[in-house]
Write a protein that holds these residues in place. Structure first.
Motif, PDB file in Angstrom:
ATOM      1  N   ASP A   1      40.251  35.926  18.284  1.00  0.00           N
ATOM      2  CA  ASP A   1      39.691  35.462  19.543  1.00  0.00           C
ATOM      3  C   ASP A   1      38.788  34.249  19.282  1.00  0.00           C
ATOM      4  O   ASP A   1      38.023  34.244  18.312  1.00  0.00           O
ATOM      5  CB  ASP A   1      38.892  36.601  20.184  1.00  0.00           C
ATOM      6  CG  ASP A   1      38.421  36.247  21.569  1.00  0.00           C
ATOM      7  OD1 ASP A   1      39.151  36.528  22.527  1.00  0.00           O
ATOM      8  OD2 ASP A   1      37.308  35.664  21.676  1.00  0.00           O
ATOM      9  N   LYS A   2      38.873  33.231  20.130  1.00  0.00           N
ATOM     10  CA  LYS A   2      38.070  32.015  19.937  1.00  0.00           C
ATOM     11  C   LYS A   2      36.581  32.265  20.108  1.00  0.00           C
ATOM     12  O   LYS A   2      35.763  31.639  19.445  1.00  0.00           O
ATOM     13  CB  LYS A   2      38.520  30.922  20.902  1.00  0.00           C
ATOM     14  CG  LYS A   2      39.872  30.340  20.558  1.00  0.00           C
ATOM     15  CD  LYS A   2      40.282  29.278  21.553  1.00  0.00           C
ATOM     16  CE  LYS A   2      41.674  28.776  21.226  1.00  0.00           C
ATOM     17  NZ  LYS A   2      42.151  27.805  22.189  1.00  0.00           N
ATOM     18  N   THR A   3      36.209  33.173  20.999  1.00  0.00           N
ATOM     19  CA  THR A   3      34.785  33.416  21.245  1.00  0.00           C
ATOM     20  C   THR A   3      34.216  34.506  20.354  1.00  0.00           C
ATOM     21  O   THR A   3      33.026  34.506  20.059  1.00  0.00           O
ATOM     22  CB  THR A   3      34.540  33.784  22.722  1.00  0.00           C
ATOM     23  OG1 THR A   3      35.333  34.925  23.049  1.00  0.00           O
ATOM     24  CG2 THR A   3      34.904  32.619  23.630  1.00  0.00           C
ATOM     25  N   ASP A   4      35.050  35.450  19.934  1.00  0.00           N
ATOM     26  CA  ASP A   4      34.610  36.524  19.042  1.00  0.00           C
ATOM     27  C   ASP A   4      35.542  36.531  17.834  1.00  0.00           C
ATOM     28  O   ASP A   4      36.568  37.198  17.830  1.00  0.00           O
ATOM     29  CB  ASP A   4      34.649  37.872  19.767  1.00  0.00           C
ATOM     30  CG  ASP A   4      34.193  39.028  18.895  1.00  0.00           C
ATOM     31  OD1 ASP A   4      33.826  38.794  17.717  1.00  0.00           O
ATOM     32  OD2 ASP A   4      34.218  40.176  19.374  1.00  0.00           O
ATOM     33  N   THR A   5      35.167  35.788  16.810  1.00  0.00           N
ATOM     34  CA  THR A   5      36.051  35.596  15.654  1.00  0.00           C
ATOM     35  C   THR A   5      36.235  36.852  14.807  1.00  0.00           C
ATOM     36  O   THR A   5      36.995  36.840  13.851  1.00  0.00           O
ATOM     37  CB  THR A   5      35.535  34.453  14.762  1.00  0.00           C
ATOM     38  OG1 THR A   5      34.186  34.741  14.380  1.00  0.00           O
ATOM     39  CG2 THR A   5      35.595  33.128  15.502  1.00  0.00           C
ATOM     40  N   THR A   6      35.565  37.939  15.171  1.00  0.00           N
ATOM     41  CA  THR A   6      35.792  39.202  14.457  1.00  0.00           C
ATOM     42  C   THR A   6      36.881  40.025  15.137  1.00  0.00           C
ATOM     43  O   THR A   6      37.349  41.006  14.582  1.00  0.00           O
ATOM     44  CB  THR A   6      34.504  40.040  14.391  1.00  0.00           C
ATOM     45  OG1 THR A   6      34.104  40.375  15.716  1.00  0.00           O
ATOM     46  CG2 THR A   6      33.394  39.286  13.671  1.00  0.00           C
TER      47      THR A   6
END
Length: 182
Positions: free
Chosen positions: A97-102
């Protein structure tokens, strides 16, 4: 065989297929670019079979295993095929995910097709698989590997049954048990 369709109204969608060919005991993968959008049917169209719109690759057993490893362990897989005039860079990598890289959202599968005679000519093919789609690909690739192994085993069995077997040379017998010496 399995197909995935990811069309969009911007006509930047893709379709992908994986299949096993029994005739040459091989696994193939294909990515095709979306050719247009059918507004009446509200769906993407994938009909153009030109080389600029689709590419097919043959996957070795090791490459199939590397894709499986990517899905199971989230390790990226990249390789290069250098056959003929159109070498290909191939990758199957986890994507986040671009906003949550985890947060993993799937896997990106891509081919970059180059032209040996003109280094400026390159065609890129890309599709993003959702996690559930990657699971289906995993199961299908495992099934394909089993089919390949079975085919090799049948060939080996048929070959060994049709060829004359060597008869071991007779050993000199002393009348004693070879294990105990008695």
């Amino acid at each position: 065989m399995i197909h995935f369709y990811h069309p969009n109204k911007a006509v930047k969608g893709s379709a992908a297929s994986f299949w096993y060919s029994q005739s040459n005991n091989s696994v193939f993968a294909q990515i095709m670019k979306q050719s247009c959008w059918d507004t009446a049917a509200d769906n993407g169209v994938f009909k153009d079979n030109s080389p600029a719109m689709k590419v097919t690759i043959k996957l070795s057993q090791t490459e199939v295993a590397a894709i499986l490893d990517c899905v199971e362990r989230n390790r990226p897989f990249t390789t290069h095929h250098d056959f003929g005039d159109n070498p290909k860079n191939i990758s199957f990598v986890p994507t986040y995910d671009k906003t949550d890289t985890t947060k993993q959202i799937g896997y990106d599968f891509s081919f970059l097709v180059m032209d040996k005679t003109d280094s400026t000519k390159k065609e890129s093919f890309f599709i993003r698989f959702k996690l559930a789609e990657a699971r289906l690909i995993r199961e299908l690739l495992i099934h394909f590997l089993h089919k390949q192994f079975d085919s090799v085993n049948k060939f080996t069995e048929n070959r060994s049954n049709s060829e004359p077997q060597e008869v071991p040379a007779a050993e000199e017998t002393t009348g004693s048990d070879p294990l105990t010496g008695l």
